[in-house]
Each structure stands twice: as structure tokens, then as C-alpha cells.
Design a protein around this motif. Sequence first.
Motif, PDB file in Angstrom:
ATOM      1  N   UNK A  87       0.828  -1.205   0.000  1.00 23.90           N
ATOM      2  CA  UNK A  87       0.000   0.000   0.000  1.00 23.90           C
ATOM      3  C   UNK A  87       0.861   1.253   0.000  1.00 23.90           C
ATOM      4  N   UNK A  88       1.922   1.252   0.805  1.00 25.82           N
ATOM      5  CA  UNK A  88       2.811   2.418   0.871  1.00 25.82           C
ATOM      6  C   UNK A  88       3.516   2.616  -0.464  1.00 25.82           C
ATOM      7  N   UNK A  89       3.933   1.528  -1.093  1.00 20.06           N
ATOM      8  CA  UNK A  89       4.604   1.647  -2.397  1.00 20.06           C
ATOM      9  C   UNK A  89       3.660   2.244  -3.433  1.00 20.06           C
ATOM     10  N   UNK A  90       2.403   1.815  -3.422  1.00  9.91           N
ATOM     11  CA  UNK A  90       1.427   2.391  -4.355  1.00  9.91           C
ATOM     12  C   UNK A  90       1.231   3.882  -4.076  1.00  9.91           C
ATOM     13  N   UNK A  98      -6.701   6.421  -4.507  1.00  8.41           N
ATOM     14  CA  UNK A  98      -7.757   5.539  -4.005  1.00  8.41           C
ATOM     15  C   UNK A  98      -7.159   4.528  -3.032  1.00  8.41           C
ATOM     16  N   UNK A  99      -7.514   4.602  -1.747  1.00  6.83           N
ATOM     17  CA  UNK A  99      -6.923   3.685  -0.759  1.00  6.83           C
ATOM     18  C   UNK A  99      -7.649   2.347  -0.640  1.00  6.83           C
ATOM     19  N   UNK A 100      -8.751   2.172  -1.341  1.00  4.04           N
ATOM     20  CA  UNK A 100      -9.600   0.997  -1.149  1.00  4.04           C
ATOM     21  C   UNK A 100      -8.872  -0.295  -1.514  1.00  4.04           C
ATOM     22  N   UNK A 131       6.455   6.418   5.909  1.00  2.00           N
ATOM     23  CA  UNK A 131       5.011   6.358   5.670  1.00  2.00           C
ATOM     24  C   UNK A 131       4.392   5.077   6.231  1.00  2.00           C
ATOM     25  N   UNK A 132       5.051   4.438   7.196  1.00  2.00           N
ATOM     26  CA  UNK A 132       4.587   3.148   7.703  1.00  2.00           C
ATOM     27  C   UNK A 132       3.188   3.207   8.318  1.00  2.00           C
ATOM     28  N   UNK A 133       2.814   4.357   8.899  1.00  2.00           N
ATOM     29  CA  UNK A 133       1.501   4.484   9.532  1.00  2.00           C
ATOM     30  C   UNK A 133       0.471   5.151   8.621  1.00  2.00           C
ATOM     31  N   UNK A 134       0.818   5.396   7.371  1.00  2.00           N
ATOM     32  CA  UNK A 134      -0.134   6.006   6.438  1.00  2.00           C
ATOM     33  C   UNK A 134      -1.382   5.140   6.320  1.00  2.00           C
ATOM     34  N   UNK A 135      -2.535   5.805   6.213  1.00  2.00           N
ATOM     35  CA  UNK A 135      -3.807   5.092   6.072  1.00  2.00           C
ATOM     36  C   UNK A 135      -4.897   6.118   5.798  1.00  2.00           C
ATOM     37  N   UNK A 136      -6.084   5.665   5.409  1.00  2.00           N
ATOM     38  CA  UNK A 136      -7.190   6.612   5.191  1.00  2.00           C
ATOM     39  C   UNK A 136      -7.435   7.457   6.434  1.00  2.00           C
ATOM     40  N   UNK A 137      -7.381   8.760   6.255  1.00  2.00           N
ATOM     41  CA  UNK A 137      -7.574   9.689   7.362  1.00  2.00           C
ATOM     42  C   UNK A 137      -8.154  10.985   6.848  1.00  2.00           C
TER      43      UNK A 137
END
Length: 263
Positions: A18-21, A88-90, A130-136
Motif C-alpha cells: 500500500x505504501x509503495x502504491x 484511491x486507498x480501497x 510512511x509506515x503508519x499512512x492510512x485513510x484519514x
Amino acid sequence: MVRVDGTVRRPQTRASPAVHALLRHLQDQGFDGAPRYLGEDEQGREVLSYVEGDVPTAPFPAWAASDEVLVGVVDLLRRYHRAVAGFDPAGRVWGSEVPPAYRGGLVGHNDLSPDNVVLRDGRAVALIDFDLASPGSALWDLALLVRLWVPLRDPDDVPDARSGRALERLRLAADAYGLPAADRARLVQAARESHGWCYGIVRAGAERGQAGYARYWTPRAQEHDQRGRRWLAASEGALERALGTDRTGAGPEGAVRSADGRG
């Protein structure tokens, strides 16, 4: 994690794809404020571009405590939010989960501590880790930023030039971001919730035996956590007044005494 020439090699986690994307999307958008994802090495580690510069680590250096640096970090975050808006994080596995009230469809960095911001010649140039990146949401990210960079904590825990300036630096950060009134009304509460969220991640990691979190989660760190919670709760009204979102009707003089620890 090691540096090899102009790259950084890091072990991968379940959130790495996800982080790479995300990093590829930022590059496609022309955003220059994040490392580039360069693939995997022969050991299966992710390969990222190395970003030249300095990161502020404890004890907080004097060169990073200026208002100009704070405004620059806020500007970097705003540029990141513009660049990430169409991503798009989905369907992806992320490294953290933001409280539902602060999920607005935008993938946040979610770990805006000073040691995750690279500065060069006093200018914020890149976000890393960006290890904790997520929808926010932009609000959640900004709350994390102001809590750690203003910072929003007991003045006795700020042994540098920022001590006693929480009100004006909070207002400065909100103004620099161009935060709308509706989000200003929620920023202080978001900062309080982000404090508990961040320390919850540290505590859970320590309980799982993760070395970095376990080293940090000492009795001193736990006392710092509780002192921060008390200060944020006691200063909420003063901080809201500084943002122009007063719900108490109290005047500015009371705000200074409460939030900045004077009087």
C-alpha cells in the motif's frame, strides 16, 4: 534499515504494498516531498531513494524551533494533501487505523513527528516513514503536526525557545494551512485524541515486544504521556480561543495563563 549509496533499504511489512502504491502516486503527481520507491533488492527489502538533509531529534535543536520552520512544515503537509487527494486507498492493507470520526477519504501520513520531516537549509523538503499512512483526513494530519511541532504540551516539557508560545504557534500553524472554520472548531479535540492514539500505538507495540517501542515505553515516557493528557485537557478552552473558536466566552488573558503556563 540501512543506507546503501543513494538508497535506503528497509524490511517490508504487510502494509508495504500500500505504501509503495502511495509513493508511486505521489511521484506521478510531481510531488517531490517524499522518497521514491525503487523496487526490491536481492534480500527482499524495499529500496527507497535517500533524501539528503537533517531531521530534528531530541533534544530539539534550536535551528528547528523557529516559526519559519513551523510554517514550512505546514506548507509541506498541505502540498502532500493536494498531491494525495486523488489516490484511491480501497482494497489495500494499511499500517494504522485512524479513528472513524477523522476518516475523510484522504490518505494521511499519520506520523508527523519531527524526526519524520527532512529539512535542508532550514526548509522542510520531505516527509519520510510512511509506515503508519492510512485513510484519514487533513484535519487529523494537522492535529498530529501541531501536537508535536507547536508543541501542545506542558511548557515544562518544552526545554527550548518554543516553550510558552503554544497559543501563537497553534494559531500560526492553522493560518498557514488555511484551515477552514469548521475544522478549526475540531482541531484541538483532534489533537487531544491524536495524543491518546499515538501513545496507544507505542504501548501496544511495547506489549507485543517490538524493540523500538519497548525501549521507548519506559516509566518516564508513561509519565510524559499522562502529563500531556492532563495539560491538553486543562488547556482545551484556551487553545480553542487562540483559534477563534471559543466556546466558553472567556477572554484572551485567561487563555494565556492556561495554555502557556504563566500566571
